[in-house]
Write a protein that holds these residues in place. Structure first.
Motif, PDB file in Angstrom:
ATOM      1  N   VAL A  52       0.853  -1.179   0.000  1.00 41.06           N
ATOM      2  CA  VAL A  52       0.000   0.000   0.000  1.00 41.06           C
ATOM      3  C   VAL A  52       0.892   1.232   0.000  1.00 41.06           C
ATOM      4  N   GLU A  53       0.721   2.118  -0.993  1.00 41.62           N
ATOM      5  CA  GLU A  53       1.478   3.356  -1.108  1.00 41.62           C
ATOM      6  C   GLU A  53       0.524   4.511  -0.867  1.00 41.62           C
ATOM      7  N   ILE A  54       0.870   5.406   0.047  1.00 42.45           N
ATOM      8  CA  ILE A  54       0.017   6.546   0.350  1.00 42.45           C
ATOM      9  C   ILE A  54       0.703   7.818  -0.129  1.00 42.45           C
ATOM     10  N   VAL A  55      -0.092   8.722  -0.725  1.00 38.37           N
ATOM     11  CA  VAL A  55       0.413   9.988  -1.237  1.00 38.37           C
ATOM     12  C   VAL A  55      -0.549  11.081  -0.800  1.00 38.37           C
ATOM     13  N   GLY A  56      -0.112  12.331  -0.934  1.00 38.70           N
ATOM     14  CA  GLY A  56      -0.946  13.459  -0.555  1.00 38.70           C
ATOM     15  C   GLY A  56      -0.481  14.066   0.756  1.00 38.70           C
ATOM     16  N   GLY A  57      -0.825  15.337   0.948  1.00 40.48           N
ATOM     17  CA  GLY A  57      -0.393  16.017   2.159  1.00 40.48           C
ATOM     18  C   GLY A  57      -1.014  15.445   3.421  1.00 40.48           C
ATOM     19  N   GLY A  58      -2.264  14.955   3.332  1.00 35.43           N
ATOM     20  CA  GLY A  58      -2.909  14.404   4.523  1.00 35.43           C
ATOM     21  C   GLY A  58      -2.327  13.091   4.992  1.00 35.43           C
ATOM     22  N   SER A  59      -1.513  12.440   4.144  1.00 32.89           N
ATOM     23  CA  SER A  59      -0.934  11.154   4.553  1.00 32.89           C
ATOM     24  C   SER A  59       0.109  11.318   5.644  1.00 32.89           C
ATOM     25  N   ARG A  60       0.528  12.542   5.954  1.00 29.27           N
ATOM     26  CA  ARG A  60       1.492  12.746   7.041  1.00 29.27           C
ATOM     27  C   ARG A  60       0.833  12.744   8.419  1.00 29.27           C
ATOM     28  N   VAL A  61      -0.474  12.870   8.473  1.00 28.09           N
ATOM     29  CA  VAL A  61      -1.175  12.897   9.757  1.00 28.09           C
ATOM     30  C   VAL A  61      -1.112  11.497  10.374  1.00 28.09           C
ATOM     31  N   PRO A  62      -0.677  11.361  11.612  1.00 31.47           N
ATOM     32  CA  PRO A  62      -0.506  10.016  12.198  1.00 31.47           C
ATOM     33  C   PRO A  62      -1.798   9.206  12.230  1.00 31.47           C
ATOM     34  N   TRP A  63      -2.933   9.825  12.634  1.00 28.70           N
ATOM     35  CA  TRP A  63      -4.144   9.014  12.752  1.00 28.70           C
ATOM     36  C   TRP A  63      -4.671   8.584  11.371  1.00 28.70           C
ATOM     37  N   VAL A  64      -4.330   9.323  10.291  1.00 27.00           N
ATOM     38  CA  VAL A  64      -4.710   8.886   8.935  1.00 27.00           C
ATOM     39  C   VAL A  64      -3.942   7.621   8.573  1.00 27.00           C
ATOM     40  N   LYS A  65      -2.660   7.595   8.888  1.00 25.13           N
ATOM     41  CA  LYS A  65      -1.884   6.388   8.628  1.00 25.13           C
ATOM     42  C   LYS A  65      -2.416   5.210   9.439  1.00 25.13           C
ATOM     43  N   LYS A  66      -2.795   5.498  10.681  1.00 23.38           N
ATOM     44  CA  LYS A  66      -3.281   4.429  11.549  1.00 23.38           C
ATOM     45  C   LYS A  66      -4.577   3.832  11.018  1.00 23.38           C
ATOM     46  N   VAL A  67      -5.520   4.686  10.591  1.00 25.22           N
ATOM     47  CA  VAL A  67      -6.809   4.189  10.082  1.00 25.22           C
ATOM     48  C   VAL A  67      -6.600   3.404   8.791  1.00 25.22           C
ATOM     49  N   CYS A  68      -5.737   3.885   7.902  1.00 25.19           N
ATOM     50  CA  CYS A  68      -5.480   3.174   6.641  1.00 25.19           C
ATOM     51  C   CYS A  68      -4.897   1.788   6.915  1.00 25.19           C
ATOM     52  N   SER A  69      -3.976   1.716   7.830  1.00 18.88           N
ATOM     53  CA  SER A  69      -3.371   0.426   8.129  1.00 18.88           C
ATOM     54  C   SER A  69      -4.372  -0.532   8.755  1.00 18.88           C
ATOM     55  N   GLU A  70      -5.252  -0.031   9.633  1.00 18.48           N
ATOM     56  CA  GLU A  70      -6.238  -0.906  10.279  1.00 18.48           C
ATOM     57  C   GLU A  70      -7.248  -1.448   9.270  1.00 18.48           C
ATOM     58  N   VAL A  71      -7.741  -0.596   8.375  1.00 15.76           N
ATOM     59  CA  VAL A  71      -8.736  -1.055   7.397  1.00 15.76           C
ATOM     60  C   VAL A  71      -8.143  -2.077   6.442  1.00 15.76           C
ATOM     61  N   LEU A  72      -6.866  -1.928   6.093  1.00 21.52           N
ATOM     62  CA  LEU A  72      -6.225  -2.818   5.131  1.00 21.52           C
ATOM     63  C   LEU A  72      -5.524  -3.984   5.793  1.00 21.52           C
ATOM     64  N   GLY A  73      -5.985  -4.372   6.938  1.00 25.53           N
ATOM     65  CA  GLY A  73      -5.484  -5.584   7.580  1.00 25.53           C
ATOM     66  C   GLY A  73      -4.170  -5.419   8.278  1.00 25.53           C
ATOM     67  N   GLY A  74      -3.855  -4.224   8.736  1.00 21.64           N
ATOM     68  CA  GLY A  74      -2.622  -4.005   9.476  1.00 21.64           C
ATOM     69  C   GLY A  74      -1.378  -3.987   8.635  1.00 21.64           C
ATOM     70  N   LYS A  75      -1.511  -3.748   7.346  1.00 23.76           N
ATOM     71  CA  LYS A  75      -0.342  -3.739   6.479  1.00 23.76           C
ATOM     72  C   LYS A  75       0.477  -2.479   6.721  1.00 23.76           C
ATOM     73  N   GLU A  76       1.782  -2.596   6.523  1.00 22.05           N
ATOM     74  CA  GLU A  76       2.668  -1.459   6.681  1.00 22.05           C
ATOM     75  C   GLU A  76       2.556  -0.561   5.446  1.00 22.05           C
ATOM     76  N   LEU A  77       2.390   0.705   5.667  1.00 28.20           N
ATOM     77  CA  LEU A  77       2.205   1.654   4.582  1.00 28.20           C
ATOM     78  C   LEU A  77       3.550   2.090   4.028  1.00 28.20           C
ATOM     79  N   SER A  78       3.611   2.243   2.711  1.00 31.82           N
ATOM     80  CA  SER A  78       4.841   2.641   2.031  1.00 31.82           C
ATOM     81  C   SER A  78       4.756   4.112   1.629  1.00 31.82           C
ATOM     82  N   THR A  79       5.853   4.823   1.797  1.00 33.49           N
ATOM     83  CA  THR A  79       5.917   6.245   1.433  1.00 33.49           C
ATOM     84  C   THR A  79       7.144   6.517   0.577  1.00 33.49           C
ATOM     85  N   THR A  80       7.399   5.645  -0.399  1.00 36.79           N
ATOM     86  CA  THR A  80       8.586   5.792  -1.240  1.00 36.79           C
ATOM     87  C   THR A  80       8.416   6.885  -2.285  1.00 36.79           C
TER      88      THR A  80
END
Length: 608
Positions: A52-80
């Protein structure tokens, strides 16, 4: 922290992350719903997702990363990827793909619409029962209508790909309407209307139910449109065609009574051939009439060979020949045939209640935009003309001073008057900064009437020396060519060369006279030796001289006369040398006779 918020008072406050996340819980719930809906629409499970790759300015918000990871089965988010530029780059690439002005590498982008679209219509007369309801491939029939019943159908289900066109088939006798709307209003954003518009299909009144095809499209941008409609009719028409028809065979009675060479019935040979018939006519009895009626190829079994009359020569029987089949004859005739064809008539479609602005409103806004563009263009051009006027005033004032660039090319009285005009123009300009473009142009033209003459005199003085040298060089070159022609120009008549020398002398005298007059004039006076006049006279001399000097040389005398002179000498030489050649030949023959072949060597001999 905010310094000097009000009346030099600073504002500062402290908040923990837990407090901030508690305040953002409503937004978290909405983000979770969006992610779950996207996952469900993809038809994939979390286990099928590799990364999972996240882009956009809102992807820096910690709780946004947390919600994305929880919905997608706890996968680690990539920011390459670059979180801001990746979105802009994708938009620019998609815009280039859609634009006809840019050619980019082919990318396959599969985009779908998450909103289902229904259409509704009022039932009318049922379709004809004569088999005309057969649909073409790709058409979607709207089913059997019941008159007076409101019917709906989902034409574009949720998840339909963009840029999709469907053809809908109706059976109508007159005008009807189609209403389009979103199927599920709960999936729409708040304040989004459900209705997509009403489309009126204007069908001319018909006596029978006719097929009407309506083209509905989900555009590349996810917008529902009715592109058009057609009335489809099957009609009969007569067409004259040329066909090939076989003629009846010829009548046998028309054949000749006595065929030549033992042939009958159209030239087919009888059994036994012509030799057998000749033998039978010599000494045998005539054959019965029945034998003449036999078909060719049948064997005559009634009379064996042993029963033949004496003295009849036995003729070897030839194999029976099959009759040649007559070729059929044909003729071209014109035949009227009744054919069927499909006639398609475009129908007018009127749309009302569609989202967005009406065509009239769009046209009004476009006209207003054009007016604003014209007004802005006028403002820009006015500013340019005002700046041109101001720059001309400042530049000319500095250049006409004594000792400056234009100081010598304007008299003292004219300098004072022109400087006064420049000052007045400057004062007027600063008092009328809101004037029109035309006024600025007129003011600048008025000042140029004096200033351009000064600038022209300065330009002439700077170029005059170069043109004098150019004309003098041209005179010297052509005079040398005419006075010393040499081998290159020796074939040209002396009168023509003299005309070149005369033209050079005249131009040289004119140039010297004009230079003397120009030296007597002051620089601020109008010059008499003008560069344009020197250029014109220089070109005239060059044109006249080139026409004479480019005259081709005469052709050399033919070689036949020289060959005729040399022929007696060649004959005399040949006569004197004939005896010597004969003696040389005799000497060669004697040498060949004296030389005997050696043992074992072959002797070459020439045989005529």
């Amino acid at each position: 922290t905010c310094e000097c918020l009000m009346e030099d008072e600073d504002f500062a406050s402290t908040m923990t992350r837990d407090d901030l996340e508690k305040m953002c819980e409503p937004a978290m719930a909405r983000v979770r719903v969006v992610l779950e809906s996207a996952l469900a629409a993809s038809g994939m499970k979390c286990e099928q997702i590799d990364s999972v790759e996240i882009v956009g300015g809102g992807s820096r918000v910690p709780w946004v990363k947390k919600v994305c990871s929880e919905v997608l089965g706890g996968k680690e988010l990539s920011t390459t990827m670059n979180q801001e530029e990746s979105v802009a780059r994708g938009c620019a690439l998609q815009a280039a793909i859609l634009s006809p002005l840019y050619k980019v590498r082919d990318f396959k982008v599969e985009d779908t619409s998450p909103f289902a679209i229904n259409i509704g219509w009022m039932g009318s007369a049922p379709p004809p029962a004569d088999g005309a309801t057969k649909e073409e491939e790709g058409d979607a029939s709207m089913g059997v209508d019941v008159e007076g019943e409101w019917k709906t159908s989902t034409v574009f289900p949720a998840g339909s790909p963009m840029n999709l066109l469907k053809t809908l088939t109706f059976y109508r006798k007159n005008t009807f309407e189609i209403k389009a709307e979103f199927a599920d209003q709960t999936s729409l954003l708040p304040m989004t209307p459900k209705e997509l518009g009403t489309f009126k299909i204007e069908v001319p009144p018909q006596t029978e139910t006719k097929k009407v095809k309506v083209r509905a499209k989900l555009t590349l941008h996810g917008i529902f449109q009715i592109e058009g409609a057609q009335l489809v009719e099957d009609e009969e028409y007569e067409e004259v065609v040329r066909e090939k028809r076989e003629l009846p065979p010829e009548n046998d009675d028309e054949a000749p009574e006595e065929p030549a060479n033992g042939t009958a019935d159209g030239g087919q040979p009888q059994e036994g051939g012509g030799d057998a018939d000749a033998a039978a006519n010599d000494g045998a009895a005539e054959k019965p009439a029945d034998s003449e009626a036999k078909k060719p190829g049948e064997e005559d079994e009634s009379k064996p060979d042993g029963d033949k009359a004496e003295g009849e020569e036995k003729v070897e029987e030839k194999p029976a020949e099959r009759p040649k089949k007559k070729e059929p004859r044909f003729e071209w005739v014109e035949v009227k045939k009744t054919k069927r064809r499909t006639k398609k008539t475009d129908l007018k479609v009127s749309a009302t209640g569609t989202p967005g602005l009406s065509e009239e409103r769009l046209q009004q806004l476009m006209d207003a935009e054009s007016a604003m563009q014209a007004e802005m263009r006028e403002i820009i051009e006015t500013d340019e003309k005002r700046n041109d006027l101001e720059a001309y005033i400042l530049n000319m004032r500095a250049k006409i001073n004594e000792g400056d660039e234009y100081g010598e090319f304007i008299s003292a009285a004219d300098r004072e008057a022109f400087a006064s005009e420049l000052t007045k123009a400057e004062d007027w300009l600063y008092d009328n900064l809101d004037s029109t473009k035309t006024v600025y142009i007129d003011k600048l033209d008025e000042l140029r009437r004096v200033g351009d003459a000064v600038a022209w005199r300065c330009k002439e003085a700077g170029m005059r020396g170069e043109w004098v040298q150019a004309v003098a060089g041209t005179i010297a070159n052509y005079r040398n060519a005419a006075e010393s022609p040499g081998e290159k120009y020796g074939h040209i008549a002396a009168e023509k060369l003299t005309s070149i020398v005369t033209a050079c002398t005249d131009l040289e005298a004119w140039l010297k006279e004009m230079m003397d007059k120009q030296e007597k004039l002051a620089k601020h006076e109008k010059p008499v030796l003008i560069c344009a006049e020197m250029e014109r006279r220089n070109q005239e001399l060059a044109k006249m001289a080139n026409e004479i000097l480019q005259e081709p040389k005469p052709a050399p005398p033919p070689k036949e006369d020289k060959m005729a002179e040399d022929s007696p000498a060649k004959e005399e030489k040949n006569g004197n040398g004939s005896g010597d050649e004969a003696q040389a030949e005799e000497g060669k023959d004697s040498e060949m006779k004296d030389e005997a072949p050696k043992n074992g060597e072959a002797v070459d001999m020439e045989v005529d």
